[in-house]
Design a protein around this motif. Structure first.
Motif, PDB file in Angstrom:
ATOM      1  N   LEU A   1       0.736  -1.137   0.099  1.00 23.76           N
ATOM      2  CA  LEU A   1       0.092  -0.088   0.009  1.00 23.76           C
ATOM      3  C   LEU A   1       0.668   1.383   0.062  1.00 23.76           C
ATOM      4  O   LEU A   1       0.335   2.317  -0.494  1.00 23.76           O
ATOM      5  CB  LEU A   1      -1.015  -0.092   1.247  1.00 23.76           C
TER       6      LEU A   1
ATOM      7  N   LEU B   1      -5.919  10.186  -3.973  1.00 28.34           N
ATOM      8  CA  LEU B   1      -6.456   9.161  -2.954  1.00 28.34           C
ATOM      9  C   LEU B   1      -7.629   9.629  -2.329  1.00 28.34           C
ATOM     10  O   LEU B   1      -7.800  10.822  -2.048  1.00 28.34           O
ATOM     11  CB  LEU B   1      -5.307   8.810  -2.007  1.00 28.34           C
TER      12      LEU B   1
ATOM     13  N   SER C   1     -11.047   8.876   2.685  1.00 31.85           N
ATOM     14  CA  SER C   1     -11.153   7.775   3.615  1.00 31.85           C
ATOM     15  C   SER C   1      -9.828   6.921   3.885  1.00 31.85           C
ATOM     16  O   SER C   1      -9.487   6.442   4.865  1.00 31.85           O
ATOM     17  CB  SER C   1     -12.190   6.976   3.045  1.00 31.85           C
ATOM     18  N   TRP C   2      -9.134   6.966   2.671  1.00 34.51           N
ATOM     19  CA  TRP C   2      -7.864   6.283   2.691  1.00 34.51           C
ATOM     20  C   TRP C   2      -6.662   7.037   3.450  1.00 34.51           C
ATOM     21  O   TRP C   2      -6.164   6.530   4.427  1.00 34.51           O
ATOM     22  CB  TRP C   2      -7.378   5.643   1.510  1.00 34.51           C
TER      23      TRP C   2
ATOM     24  N   ALA D   1      -4.603   6.136   7.079  1.00 33.97           N
ATOM     25  CA  ALA D   1      -3.358   5.651   6.739  1.00 33.97           C
ATOM     26  C   ALA D   1      -2.717   5.444   7.878  1.00 33.97           C
ATOM     27  O   ALA D   1      -1.528   4.537   8.334  1.00 33.97           O
ATOM     28  CB  ALA D   1      -2.872   6.775   5.721  1.00 33.97           C
TER      29      ALA D   1
ATOM     30  N   LEU E   1       1.525   0.782   6.159  1.00 42.53           N
ATOM     31  CA  LEU E   1       1.836   0.676   4.474  1.00 42.53           C
ATOM     32  C   LEU E   1       2.931  -0.114   4.191  1.00 42.53           C
ATOM     33  O   LEU E   1       2.703  -0.378   2.977  1.00 42.53           O
ATOM     34  CB  LEU E   1       1.785   2.114   4.207  1.00 42.53           C
TER      35      LEU E   1
ATOM     36  N   THR F   1      -7.853  -4.958   4.998  1.00 44.43           N
ATOM     37  CA  THR F   1      -7.615  -3.865   5.722  1.00 44.43           C
ATOM     38  C   THR F   1      -8.629  -3.014   5.004  1.00 44.43           C
ATOM     39  O   THR F   1      -8.891  -1.870   6.054  1.00 44.43           O
ATOM     40  CB  THR F   1      -6.180  -3.479   4.938  1.00 44.43           C
ATOM     41  N   ALA F   2      -9.134  -2.871   3.717  1.00 47.10           N
ATOM     42  CA  ALA F   2     -10.045  -1.904   3.185  1.00 47.10           C
ATOM     43  C   ALA F   2     -11.424  -2.171   4.267  1.00 47.10           C
ATOM     44  O   ALA F   2     -12.077  -0.909   4.631  1.00 47.10           O
ATOM     45  CB  ALA F   2     -10.133  -2.351   1.883  1.00 47.10           C
TER      46      ALA F   2
ATOM     47  N   LYS G   1     -10.209  -1.370   8.322  1.00 55.80           N
ATOM     48  CA  LYS G   1      -9.834   0.047   8.813  1.00 55.80           C
ATOM     49  C   LYS G   1     -10.123   1.268   8.061  1.00 55.80           C
ATOM     50  O   LYS G   1     -10.233   2.365   8.338  1.00 55.80           O
ATOM     51  CB  LYS G   1      -8.051   0.126   8.515  1.00 55.80           C
ATOM     52  N   VAL G   2     -10.835   1.103   6.673  1.00 57.73           N
ATOM     53  CA  VAL G   2     -11.206   2.159   5.838  1.00 57.73           C
ATOM     54  C   VAL G   2     -12.742   2.123   5.623  1.00 57.73           C
ATOM     55  O   VAL G   2     -13.378   3.254   6.183  1.00 57.73           O
ATOM     56  CB  VAL G   2     -10.554   2.045   4.360  1.00 57.73           C
ATOM     57  N   TYR G   3     -13.506   0.989   5.644  1.00 63.66           N
ATOM     58  CA  TYR G   3     -14.735   1.206   5.336  1.00 63.66           C
ATOM     59  C   TYR G   3     -15.683   0.929   6.381  1.00 63.66           C
ATOM     60  O   TYR G   3     -16.996   0.838   6.416  1.00 63.66           O
ATOM     61  CB  TYR G   3     -15.259   0.342   4.018  1.00 63.66           C
TER      62      TYR G   3
END
Length: 364
Positions: A256, A271, A274-275, A279, A284, A348-349, A352-354
């Motif tokens: 990443l 980017l 949200s990402w 971070a 990463l 991870t997506a 951590k993100v969604y």
């Protein structure tokens, strides 16, 4: 453009033809498959341009025109028995047509005008200014002026208008003075004619010939080779491995960190927030994103699960490298690579993100 592989393919075909010729039973079932396909391809060469620009819509690149053709054709096809209709308008397919016509999708007149003008100009260029359809569609207009009058005059951007015409059937189409409907009615006989020729003289003989050759290959080669990708289930074996591109090695994994290193804050390297916000909570430098393998991939394989020797899902195939384009003709293990999404990236997506905890729980 690889002479070695082309010669190999020609040699393999010659060997298969010889095997068929030497086996009376196989010769009888294979027939003249190669000759039939060759004739079909010659027809294809002759009708490719009119087919592309009329039935293929390359001459009428407009969402508004697409609506018009759907309305014109659906009215004509619904009056026929289901088995005699074009496949896009059978009873099973009609809900999709209705959904498309009813969708309140934005239409941008300026963009429609530019696309339609461009495609009309290309059609005139490739079919010629004396082509009968070109002359009837453009008349004394330029592509710019014809596109402008069509886009400004049509009311098909309104889903209510489209649905009224759809529900009104053939009577409503015949009574319509919408310029885009009139255009679709004008083009449809030509498009249908070349489509029928394509289906009868190109598509049909080619499919029949391919089936006969495939049976001959199986009878001759058996399970010594794995099957082509024909939208049926198959297994392809490979290993995680990079390749050399212009003398430089391509690593088998991406992380990443690379995406963030390339980010400029502007498209196409912008980017999502949200990402960017997530971070700090992601390692990463070690979080793997994609990986490449020596599996044989071609268009249509995307979405396939990638499974290791223990039967565990370890990735999701979604693309190939540039060299995999030749996979339609052969597989070159030196260069062809499958690209898969690493499960670490998916996890991870989601986590951590969604914050898609319910999906993550289901996966676990």
């Amino acid at each position: 453009h690889d002479d070695v592989f082309m010669e190999q393919r020609a040699s393999e075909e010659a060997a298969l033809k010889a095997a068929v010729a030497a086996n009376p039973e196989l010769k009888a079932t294979t027939g003249n498959a190669w000759d039939d396909i060759a004739r079909a391809q010659q027809v294809n060469r002759n009708i490719l341009l009119p087919y592309t620009f009329t039935e293929g819509n390359a001459g009428f690149m407009s969402q508004l025109y697409f609506y018009a053709r759907s309305l014109v054709r659906s009215a004509a096809e619904r009056s026929k028995p289901n088995t005699e209709r074009l496949r896009e308008y059978t009873d099973a397919a009609l809900p999709r047509v209705e959904q498309s016509l009813a969708a309140d999708t934005p239409v941008y007149p300026d963009l429609e005008e530019v696309k339609l003008s461009f495609s009309l100009e290309r059609m005139r260029e490739w079919l010629g200014p004396d082509d009968q359809l070109v002359r009837s569609v453009l008349g004394s207009d330029s592509p710019d002026s014809r596109a402008a009058s069509l886009v400004s005059g049509t009311k098909l951007a309104d889903p209510k208008v489209r649905l009224a015409l759809y529900e009104g059937g053939q009577a409503a189409i015949d009574a319509s003075d919408d310029p885009m409907i009139k255009l679709a009615k004008q083009v449809d006989p030509v498009a249908r004619s070349v489509r029928k020729q394509y289906e009868d003289e190109v598509e049909g003989p080619t499919r029949s010939g391919q089936e006969a050759i495939a049976k001959a290959r199986f009878a001759t080669l058996g399970t010594g080779i794995y099957p082509d990708a024909t939208f049926t289930l198959r297994l392809s074996y490979g290993a995680v491995k990079g390749w050399d591109e212009k003398g430089k090695p391509v690593a088998p994994f991406t992380v990443l960190q690379t995406a963030f290193d390339r980010a400029t804050g502007r498209d196409p390297f912008r980017l999502p927030q949200s990402w960017l916000g997530a971070a700090p909570s992601i390692d990463l430098k070690t979080n793997k994103a994609n990986f490449i393998t020596t599996n044989d991939i071609v268009g249509g394989n995307s979405g396939s699960p990638m499974v290791n020797a223990n039967g565990e899902i370890v990735g999701l195939a979604f693309d190939g490298n540039i060299h995999s384009i030749s996979g339609s003709y052969w597989f070159d293990q030196r260069q062809n690579r499958t690209i898969g999404v690493h499960p670490e990236f998916i996890r991870t997506a989601l986590e951590k993100v969604y914050k898609a905890d319910s999906i993550l729980k289901e996966i676990e």
